[in-house]
Design an enzyme around this catalytic site. Sequence first.
Site, PDB file in Angstrom:
ATOM      1  CG  HIS A 171      -6.130   2.169   5.099  1.00  0.00           C
ATOM      2  ND1 HIS A 171      -5.774   2.710   6.305  1.00  0.00           N
ATOM      3  CD2 HIS A 171      -4.756   0.970   5.161  1.00  0.00           C
ATOM      4  CE1 HIS A 171      -4.171   3.013   6.712  1.00  0.00           C
ATOM      5  NE2 HIS A 171      -4.146   1.341   5.704  1.00  0.00           N
TER       6      HIS A 171
ATOM      7  CD  GLU B 249      -3.543   5.603   6.643  1.00  0.00           C
ATOM      8  OE1 GLU B 249      -3.041   5.884   5.367  1.00  0.00           O
ATOM      9  OE2 GLU B 249      -2.240   5.609   7.673  1.00  0.00           O
TER      10      GLU B 249
ATOM     11  CD  GLU C  46      -3.708  -2.415   7.619  1.00  0.00           C
ATOM     12  OE1 GLU C  46      -2.768  -2.234   7.047  1.00  0.00           O
ATOM     13  OE2 GLU C  46      -4.297  -1.780   7.244  1.00  0.00           O
TER      14      GLU C  46
ATOM     15  CE  LYS D 113       0.174   3.512   5.051  1.00  0.00           C
ATOM     16  NZ  LYS D 113      -0.184   4.013   5.926  1.00  0.00           N
TER      17      LYS D 113
ATOM     18  N   GLY E 191       1.393   2.868  10.499  1.00  0.00           N
ATOM     19  CA  GLY E 191       2.544   3.242  10.804  1.00  0.00           C
ATOM     20  C   GLY E 191       3.667   4.834  12.010  1.00  0.00           C
TER      21      GLY E 191
ATOM     22  CB  SER F  68       4.229  -1.354  12.077  1.00  0.00           C
ATOM     23  OG  SER F  68       4.116  -0.078  12.517  1.00  0.00           O
TER      24      SER F  68
ATOM     25  CG  ASN G 253      -1.607   1.546   1.199  1.00  0.00           C
ATOM     26  OD1 ASN G 253      -1.566   2.264   0.306  1.00  0.00           O
ATOM     27  ND2 ASN G 253      -2.526   1.378   2.162  1.00  0.00           N
TER      28      ASN G 253
HETATM   29  C1  PEP Z   1      -1.079  -0.059   6.121  1.00  0.00           C
HETATM   30  O1  PEP Z   1      -1.501   1.351   6.226  1.00  0.00           O
HETATM   31  O2  PEP Z   1      -2.144  -0.122   4.842  1.00  0.00           O
HETATM   32  C2  PEP Z   1      -0.111   0.047   6.713  1.00  0.00           C
HETATM   33  C3  PEP Z   1      -0.001  -1.125   7.374  1.00  0.00           C
HETATM   34  O3  PEP Z   1       0.783   0.909   7.060  1.00  0.00           O
HETATM   35  P1  PEP Z   1       2.413   0.621   7.296  1.00  0.00           P
HETATM   36  O4  PEP Z   1       3.026  -0.340   7.085  1.00  0.00           O
HETATM   37  O5  PEP Z   1       3.407   1.789   7.118  1.00  0.00           O
HETATM   38  O6  PEP Z   1       2.247   0.334   9.148  1.00  0.00           O
END
Ligand code: PEP
Length: 276
Positions: free
Chosen positions: A124, A126, A193, A41, A199, A238, A39
């Site tokens: 997601h 976000e 998630e 983003k 993040g 992460s 992803n």
């Molecule tokens: C995400 O935004 O789907 C994600 C997993 O981000 P990160 O790996 O940066 O935590």
Amino acid sequence: MSQTMLESYIEKMVRQAVTSSLSNQLVTNEKIKPIVVANWKMNMNLDSISEFVYDFSKTNVPVDVVICPPAPYLYVLNGWQIKLNALFSIGAQNVHSESKGAFTGDVSAEQLVDVGCEYVIIGHSERRAIGETNSFIHQKVKHALNTGLIPILCVGESEEERKQQKTNVVVEEQILSALQNIQDISRVIIAYEPVWAIGTGQSAAPEQAQEVHHFIRSVLSKHFGVTAGRTPILYGGSAKPENAKEFSAMADINGLLVGGASLKAGDFSKIIQAFC
Ligand code: PEP
């Protein structure tokens, strides 16, 4: 212990054993081919995408890999995908629930299919944070499936919800509302998630994630039957080269959804290798 008590005790034990073996059978994680999803983003541009693809083309890719770039680069990536003999598939980061119309700034499932997308991330955190509701997410999942896209449905609790031990309640509600009235979930992917892990550099512990993944599989099993054993459940938050192997060792973790660590082909490749 009297004869009758002994008999009823044995009967109870046998019943428990049968029930538990039945429910284990239902939640069994059948051999699911791992999927690793990038992803990106709102990152990358034409130059960095070329660099990524050049480096990534040297990667051995024995699992399914999906790259979700920002919308303007979907078609560009589709060109690379063709040149590289479908080394990866393409996914979008969002989709609208309608096919067309006055929805400024939005993109329809049909348009995504038109530029080579096979997958789409839906729900997601976000996007939930900027107002996407469970019911809108449900409309999107339904529309994506009807259009032939594979939805990657993101679910997960906030830090506060985890502290209040509401993880299972939140995740169950997000799944059931997104998938309500959908009979066949054989083309759905779930991504667990935890919001607090996205993040932040602070991933969930693999065992902690496995516990929720197992719960998710049992929810799917209860509501959608045996196909739940074949639903890929990805972990996201992460994930990086240093922890990917540990996640891959968990029974119900069938791949990863990777944000930050998917921007460099080298790191992303290492994560993929963890699932080989
Ligand atoms: C995400 O935004 O789907 C994600 C997993 O981000 P990160 O790996 O940066 O935590």
